[in-house]
Write an enzyme that holds these catalytic residues in place. Structure first.
Site, short mmCIF file in Angstrom:
data_model
loop_
_atom_site.label_atom_id
_atom_site.label_comp_id
_atom_site.label_asym_id
_atom_site.label_seq_id
_atom_site.Cartn_x
_atom_site.Cartn_y
_atom_site.Cartn_z
N VAL A 10 0.81 -1.23 0.00
CA VAL A 10 0.00 0.00 0.00
C VAL A 10 0.84 1.28 0.00
O VAL A 10 0.33 2.37 -0.21
CB VAL A 10 -1.01 0.06 1.17
CG1 VAL A 10 -2.11 -0.97 1.00
CG2 VAL A 10 -0.31 -0.14 2.52
N GLY A 11 2.11 1.13 0.25
CA GLY A 11 2.93 2.34 0.26
C GLY A 11 4.37 2.03 0.54
O GLY A 11 4.73 0.89 0.85
N GLU A 12 5.15 3.06 0.43
CA GLU A 12 6.57 2.91 0.71
C GLU A 12 7.03 4.08 1.54
O GLU A 12 6.80 5.23 1.17
CB GLU A 12 7.34 2.82 -0.60
CG GLU A 12 8.70 2.22 -0.42
CD GLU A 12 9.15 1.40 -1.62
OE1 GLU A 12 10.33 1.05 -1.64
OE2 GLU A 12 8.34 1.11 -2.53
N LYS A 17 8.78 -1.00 2.97
CA LYS A 17 7.48 -1.12 2.30
C LYS A 17 6.37 -1.37 3.32
O LYS A 17 6.61 -1.95 4.37
CB LYS A 17 7.54 -2.29 1.33
CG LYS A 17 8.56 -2.08 0.21
CD LYS A 17 8.46 -3.21 -0.80
CE LYS A 17 9.33 -2.92 -2.00
NZ LYS A 17 10.66 -3.55 -1.94
N ASP A 135 9.29 15.82 10.08
CA ASP A 135 8.99 15.58 8.67
C ASP A 135 7.49 15.47 8.46
O ASP A 135 7.04 14.59 7.72
CB ASP A 135 9.72 14.31 8.21
CG ASP A 135 9.79 14.18 6.70
OD1 ASP A 135 9.71 15.24 6.01
OD2 ASP A 135 9.91 13.05 6.20
P1 AMP Z 1 5.23 5.71 6.11
O1 AMP Z 1 6.51 4.97 6.00
O2 AMP Z 1 4.60 5.53 7.46
O3 AMP Z 1 5.32 7.15 5.67
O4 AMP Z 1 4.23 5.02 5.08
C1 AMP Z 1 4.34 5.16 3.71
C2 AMP Z 1 2.97 4.99 3.09
O5 AMP Z 1 2.45 3.70 3.42
C3 AMP Z 1 1.93 5.98 3.61
O6 AMP Z 1 1.91 7.18 2.89
C4 AMP Z 1 0.64 5.21 3.43
O7 AMP Z 1 0.18 5.33 2.10
C5 AMP Z 1 1.07 3.78 3.70
N1 AMP Z 1 0.84 3.44 5.11
C6 AMP Z 1 1.70 3.62 6.14
N2 AMP Z 1 1.16 3.21 7.31
C7 AMP Z 1 -0.07 2.78 7.02
C8 AMP Z 1 -1.17 2.26 7.80
N3 AMP Z 1 -1.08 2.11 9.14
N4 AMP Z 1 -2.29 1.94 7.16
C9 AMP Z 1 -2.39 2.08 5.83
N5 AMP Z 1 -1.43 2.59 5.03
C10 AMP Z 1 -0.27 2.92 5.60
#
Ligand code: AMP
Length: 302
Positions: A10-12, A17, A135
């Protein structure tokens, strides 16, 4: 890790990841953040340990993403992989703003107010526990569309600090939300850097466009100066002693409401206090929560 059914990425983030997953025992959807470990065999990197310990402490707050568990696993090469198990949030503020920007629709004023209050509350909580985020940006503010709740994520770059505040390097912060004292090379900075970011996010929620979209440190400063006026010793004592200070083009401040024409008077007043040049004059997150802009907000369910 057999306890989870791993679904799509869902994201990085900065450190690894993020996957959506189902906890088999409960059927609950969670987010798994797989941490990228270094090639050497030194074990879990300190950045991860820091994120874990900071998150453990902070995730008691409803506006910080909840860390449910930490799981250790072995990858195919037999190396240790760490999974941080978070509550799952269905979107982030960057996607939310973008979806409005694409349709040309404004985010409802009361939604902006509620999101801003939650953001201030989460930031105030972090600051009260001696943690700077450093950040803050729409990308790492997670949201639940149904409840419109907002939670702060990616505290991996945060540092627990004790007063007096230590030196920090500033190469990892994103430019658009970066406070002027950081851009100008201040070596000692404080909770005010997060409040500046909150101000930039506030304006972006109102207009659906980034307030200061600089693509280099100099351009970032010039964006700020064009709107708020070129700072000087009068508005910001000590500014000309900062290491990155140069002679800049001289601009007079524009009216802040010209940048956020849809924001009401109280909102513009709060924004102006968040975008004070002098960090010591910038409003704190806690004080911001008490600002008249939030008076009409129903805070009982937040
Ligand atoms: P982060 O490393 O926490 O900035 O996460 C990177 C991306 O992953 C975020 O912008 C979200 O799109 C996704 N993400 C992170 N944490 C979550 C979570 N708890 N639930 C759903 N998506 C997440």
């Amino acid at each position: 890790m057999d306890a989870f059914k791993k679904l799509e990425k869902v994201g990085e983030g900065t450190y690894g990841k993020v996957y959506r997953a189902i906890e088999k025992a409960t059927g609950k959807t969670v987010a798994l953040k797989k941490t990228r470990l270094h090639e050497d065999d030194e074990g879990v990197p300190p950045t991860t340990l820091r994120e874990v310990s900071i998150l453990r402490m902070l995730s008691r707050d409803p506006h910080v993403v909840r860390l449910l568990d930490v799981k250790q696993a072995q990858n195919k090469e037999g190396k240790t992989v760490l999974y941080l198990v978070f509550e799952y949030m269905d979107t982030d503020l960057k996607k939310f703003i973008k979806s409005h920007c694409h349709t040309g629709e404004n985010i409802l004023a009361k939604t902006v107010k509620s999101l801003m209050y939650q953001l201030c509350k989460g930031v105030a909580f972090c600051h009260a526990h001696g943690v700077l985020h450093r950040d803050l940006k729409p990308h790492n503010l997670l949201m639940d569309r149904q409840t419109m709740s907002l939670k702060i994520a990616d505290l991996g770059l945060a540092r627990a600090f004790t007063l007096p505040i230590k030196k920090y390097t500033h190469e990892i912060l994103t430019l658009w939300y970066r406070a002027p004292e950081v851009l100008l090379g201040a070596t000692h900075y404080s909770t005010a850097v997060d409040v500046w970011s909150v101000g930039c996010i506030f304006a972006e929620l109102v207009t659906t466009h980034a307030l200061f979209p600089g693509d280099s440190e100099l351009q970032q400063l010039l964006h700020i100066f064009r709107l708020l006026g070129t700072p000087n010793e009068k508005v910001w004592p000590g500014v000309s002693s900062l290491v990155n200070w140069h002679e800049y083009p001289q601009w007079s401040p524009l009216s802040l409401s010209s940048a956020v024409p849809k924001l009401d008077k109280d909102g513009v007043d709060l924004l102006s206090q968040m975008l004070q040049y002098d960090p010591s004059k910038r409003i704190s997150a806690k004080k911001a929560m008490e600002h008249p802009y939030f008076d009409e907000l129903d805070k009982s369910n937040l």
